[in-house]
Design a protein around this motif. Structure first.
Motif, PDB file in Angstrom:
ATOM      1  N   ILE A 336       0.836  -1.204   0.000  1.00  0.00           N
ATOM      2  CA  ILE A 336       0.000   0.000   0.000  1.00  0.00           C
ATOM      3  C   ILE A 336       0.874   1.258   0.000  1.00  0.00           C
ATOM      4  O   ILE A 336       0.629   2.207  -0.753  1.00  0.00           O
ATOM      5  CB  ILE A 336      -0.942   0.006   1.219  1.00  0.00           C
ATOM      6  N   ASP A 337       1.904   1.254   0.843  1.00  0.00           N
ATOM      7  CA  ASP A 337       2.808   2.400   0.900  1.00  0.00           C
ATOM      8  C   ASP A 337       3.542   2.600  -0.424  1.00  0.00           C
ATOM      9  O   ASP A 337       3.904   3.725  -0.783  1.00  0.00           O
ATOM     10  CB  ASP A 337       3.833   2.221   2.024  1.00  0.00           C
ATOM     11  N   PHE A 338       3.759   1.501  -1.149  1.00  0.00           N
ATOM     12  CA  PHE A 338       4.463   1.624  -2.415  1.00  0.00           C
ATOM     13  C   PHE A 338       3.583   2.270  -3.476  1.00  0.00           C
ATOM     14  O   PHE A 338       4.024   3.172  -4.195  1.00  0.00           O
ATOM     15  CB  PHE A 338       4.948   0.255  -2.907  1.00  0.00           C
ATOM     16  N   VAL A 339       2.339   1.795  -3.585  1.00  0.00           N
ATOM     17  CA  VAL A 339       1.456   2.339  -4.635  1.00  0.00           C
ATOM     18  C   VAL A 339       0.851   3.678  -4.229  1.00  0.00           C
ATOM     19  O   VAL A 339       0.419   4.449  -5.080  1.00  0.00           O
ATOM     20  CB  VAL A 339       0.324   1.344  -4.985  1.00  0.00           C
ATOM     21  N   LEU A 340       0.826   3.946  -2.926  1.00  0.00           N
ATOM     22  CA  LEU A 340       0.248   5.191  -2.437  1.00  0.00           C
ATOM     23  C   LEU A 340       1.144   5.728  -1.322  1.00  0.00           C
ATOM     24  O   LEU A 340       0.809   5.670  -0.133  1.00  0.00           O
ATOM     25  CB  LEU A 340      -1.166   4.930  -1.894  1.00  0.00           C
ATOM     26  N   PRO A 341       2.319   6.249  -1.695  1.00  0.00           N
ATOM     27  CA  PRO A 341       3.286   6.683  -0.679  1.00  0.00           C
ATOM     28  C   PRO A 341       2.705   7.767   0.216  1.00  0.00           C
ATOM     29  O   PRO A 341       1.907   8.597  -0.236  1.00  0.00           O
ATOM     30  CB  PRO A 341       4.448   7.236  -1.516  1.00  0.00           C
ATOM     31  N   PRO A 342       3.082   7.758   1.505  1.00  0.00           N
ATOM     32  CA  PRO A 342       2.661   8.841   2.397  1.00  0.00           C
ATOM     33  C   PRO A 342       3.092  10.182   1.810  1.00  0.00           C
ATOM     34  O   PRO A 342       4.161  10.278   1.191  1.00  0.00           O
ATOM     35  CB  PRO A 342       3.403   8.536   3.698  1.00  0.00           C
ATOM     36  N   VAL A 347      12.446  11.190   7.009  1.00  0.00           N
ATOM     37  CA  VAL A 347      13.695  10.546   6.598  1.00  0.00           C
ATOM     38  C   VAL A 347      13.843   9.203   7.310  1.00  0.00           C
ATOM     39  O   VAL A 347      14.263   8.201   6.716  1.00  0.00           O
ATOM     40  CB  VAL A 347      14.897  11.460   6.912  1.00  0.00           C
ATOM     41  N   ALA A 348      13.461   9.182   8.586  1.00  0.00           N
ATOM     42  CA  ALA A 348      13.550   7.938   9.353  1.00  0.00           C
ATOM     43  C   ALA A 348      12.653   6.862   8.767  1.00  0.00           C
ATOM     44  O   ALA A 348      13.025   5.688   8.675  1.00  0.00           O
ATOM     45  CB  ALA A 348      13.180   8.199  10.812  1.00  0.00           C
ATOM     46  N   ALA A 354      13.356   1.259   3.426  1.00  0.00           N
ATOM     47  CA  ALA A 354      14.427   0.717   2.594  1.00  0.00           C
ATOM     48  C   ALA A 354      15.108  -0.466   3.284  1.00  0.00           C
ATOM     49  O   ALA A 354      15.394  -1.491   2.653  1.00  0.00           O
ATOM     50  CB  ALA A 354      15.445   1.812   2.287  1.00  0.00           C
ATOM     51  N   GLN A 355      15.333  -0.338   4.582  1.00  0.00           N
ATOM     52  CA  GLN A 355      15.969  -1.415   5.335  1.00  0.00           C
ATOM     53  C   GLN A 355      15.059  -2.631   5.403  1.00  0.00           C
ATOM     54  O   GLN A 355      15.507  -3.770   5.265  1.00  0.00           O
ATOM     55  CB  GLN A 355      16.302  -0.924   6.750  1.00  0.00           C
ATOM     56  N   TRP A 356      13.760  -2.362   5.586  1.00  0.00           N
ATOM     57  CA  TRP A 356      12.789  -3.453   5.679  1.00  0.00           C
ATOM     58  C   TRP A 356      12.748  -4.249   4.378  1.00  0.00           C
ATOM     59  O   TRP A 356      12.686  -5.473   4.394  1.00  0.00           O
ATOM     60  CB  TRP A 356      11.404  -2.871   5.986  1.00  0.00           C
ATOM     61  N   VAL A 357      12.797  -3.569   3.249  1.00  0.00           N
ATOM     62  CA  VAL A 357      12.773  -4.252   1.957  1.00  0.00           C
ATOM     63  C   VAL A 357      13.984  -5.168   1.820  1.00  0.00           C
ATOM     64  O   VAL A 357      13.880  -6.295   1.337  1.00  0.00           O
ATOM     65  CB  VAL A 357      12.733  -3.238   0.797  1.00  0.00           C
ATOM     66  N   LEU A 358      15.117  -4.724   2.294  1.00  0.00           N
ATOM     67  CA  LEU A 358      16.322  -5.539   2.193  1.00  0.00           C
ATOM     68  C   LEU A 358      16.275  -6.755   3.105  1.00  0.00           C
ATOM     69  O   LEU A 358      16.842  -7.798   2.806  1.00  0.00           O
ATOM     70  CB  LEU A 358      17.557  -4.688   2.546  1.00  0.00           C
ATOM     71  N   GLN A 359      15.576  -6.633   4.226  1.00  0.00           N
ATOM     72  CA  GLN A 359      15.577  -7.696   5.228  1.00  0.00           C
ATOM     73  C   GLN A 359      14.392  -8.645   5.121  1.00  0.00           C
ATOM     74  O   GLN A 359      14.254  -9.542   5.941  1.00  0.00           O
ATOM     75  CB  GLN A 359      15.582  -7.078   6.633  1.00  0.00           C
TER      76      GLN A 359
END
Length: 486
Positions: A336-342, A347-348, A354-359
């Motif tokens: 959802i965040d990807f297709v409809l970014p906040p 920055v945090a 980004a870290q979550w996607v990698l992990q």
């Protein structure tokens, strides 16, 4: 610390401590309550836990089960149990007159609700009561009732045992589920034969659920819609026991079938209507909302999906779900965040995403479920970042995953989509050329129906929509080489 100088309301403090830190260890709780983790204080905590547990268990008698959003049979079943508890005490005190009156009432309630196990208990107690009173005619009548309900209970037990064995097999590996699929028609025939003999709600219910399981395994979602609609109609017509039939389960299966049969707009409309029948404090509410969110995503109503996620994550019971459920919610939220970014992510938050996607975990033990969705989300993330090395790495992982795990006929949709993704490399990340080259594959994907539940990779967003998203990202800019990679 002197245990005799305890502070007042230690039990309240204990409850508040656990509410604040539910994952606290025993020693941490001891320190919070008593200051030091001594042996004496540990024993004091254990006694305190026992007292609090007893008080909490006593509160169960005062729970309100009348809310129609809970399981409808619960209030009627507890009514029978309450009366049986009282009559057991009266019977033990040899208060036969009042016992007989209450047993007759309880038997009537049990038969009206088709709670056969309680009808057996009532009939047996009535028979024994009349035997002790030497009342021959009432004894024979009670014995006749007991024989009848015992026969029905035996049939129900046989049906439930057969159905439960099937359910356990269905919760196993993909291979086990395929084996069950082969024998399900025979098992359903056995269950139907038992229902014809018993004619009870319990035997009807196991036949109904077994049929739904069979159609689901085969991917006959339109038939599931027909079965659930027929059950709702029978309930309205008074042909099903309104004290027993779980309308919430029927609602859940219905919207699930609309989701899997690629009718998300109609399914979403029904989900909005059915939502009122689920209590937010129950696990069923979360199961329902999971498909509610997926329907919104499949209907491309991303703002609605985002609104639903906000409601779901604010539910007090959200964090106490199983770890696997929380991971699924995280994955849905990431899409959802990807297709409809906040609008203005901090920055945090960007760093965290980004870290979550990698992990992200990339493989599950039985090689089914969300593996493709996870790898595709990683690919989308790096396409947006225009990180060529990371994109190529994810495409290679998807290719290997396809070779190892997506070779069955039931995985055609996933294979077609992964072949589409390989096209973007063949066409050097040119959106126009990739779209033209992928036309035939896209049509094949559109023409291929989703497989049965036992064999499916979950499409959080339909592959057709994901392909359009990939092309959109490529039009915004092709990935380029960089020094950091991934």
């Amino acid at each position: 610390m002197d245990l005799n100088s305890r502070q007042p309301n230690k039990e309240n403090l204990f409850v508040k401590t656990l509410a604040k830190t539910p994952d606290a260890t025993q020693l941490q709780v001891v320190k919070a309550l008593y200051g030091k983790a001594t042996t004496a204080n540990v024993r004091a905590l254990q006694k305190l836990q026992s007292r609090v547990r007893s008080k909490l268990l006593n509160q169960l008698y005062f729970l309100d089960h009348s809310d129609p959003r809970h399981l409808v049979s619960r209030r009627y079943e507890l009514e029978c149990l309450d009366m049986l508890h009282k009559v057991s005490i009266l019977y033990a005190e040899r208060e036969y007159k009042l016992s007989e009156r209450l047993l007759q009432r309880c038997l009537a309630l049990a038969e009206k609700g088709e709670f056969t196990q309680y009808a057996v208990l009532c009939a047996r107690m009535l028979r024994n009561l009349h035997a002790e009173k030497r009342d021959a005619i009432p004894y024979k009548e009670a014995a006749k009732v007991l024989a009848r309900v015992q026969q029905v209970l035996a049939l129900e037990d046989e049906a439930e045992q057969l159905y439960t064995a099937t359910q356990l097999a269905l919760s196993g590996t993909v291979a086990t589920r395929r084996a069950v699929l082969a024998v399900l028609p025979d098992r359903i025939a056995q269950l139907e034969a038992l229902h014809r003999k018993a004619r009870s709600f319990t035997t009807y219910n196991v036949v109904y659920r077994a049929r739904l399981a069979y159609e689901e395994l085969q991917g006959n979602f339109q038939e599931m819609i027909r079965v659930t609609a027929a059950a709702s109609r029978r309930l309205r017509e008074g042909k099903l026991n309104e004290r027993r039939f779980d309308l919430r389960f029927n609602h859940f299966v219905s919207i699930y079938a609309y989701l899997r049969s690629r009718q998300p707009v109609q399914g979403l409309r029904l989900a909005e209507e059915y939502n009122r029948d689920f209590h937010p404090s129950s696990n069923n509410w979360f199961y329902f909302q999971e498909h509610h969110v997926l329907l919104a995503l499949h209907a491309e109503q991303y703002e609605r999906a985002q609104q639903l996620m906000e409601v779901i994550t604010k539910n007090p019971a959200y964090l106490i779900q199983r770890e696997a459920a929380l991971q699924r919610w995280d994955l849905y939220r990431a899409y959802i965040d990807f297709v409809l970014p906040p609008p203005r992510p901090s920055v945090a938050r960007q760093r965290q995403m980004a870290q979550w996607v990698l992990q992200l975990p990339e493989y599950s033990r039985d090689k089914r479920g969300h593996n493709v969705a996870i790898l595709v989300l990683q690919l989308l993330h790096f396409l947006r970042e225009r990180n060529l090395e990371a994109v190529l790495l994810r495409l290679e992982r998807l290719r290997k995953y396809q070779q190892r795990h997506l070779y069955e006929p039931t995985t055609v949709r996933s294979r077609l989509f992964l072949r589409l993704l390989q096209v973007i490399v063949e066409k050097n990340f040119d959106a126009t050329k990739a779209a033209e080259r992928g036309k035939a594959l896209l049509q094949q994907l559109h023409d291929t129906a989703p497989p049965g539940e036992a064999f499916a990779e979950v499409e959080i967003i339909p592959y057709e929509h994901l392909w359009q998203l990939v092309l959109k990202l490529l039009r915004e800019g092709a990935p380029v080489a960089n020094e950091t990679g991934a």
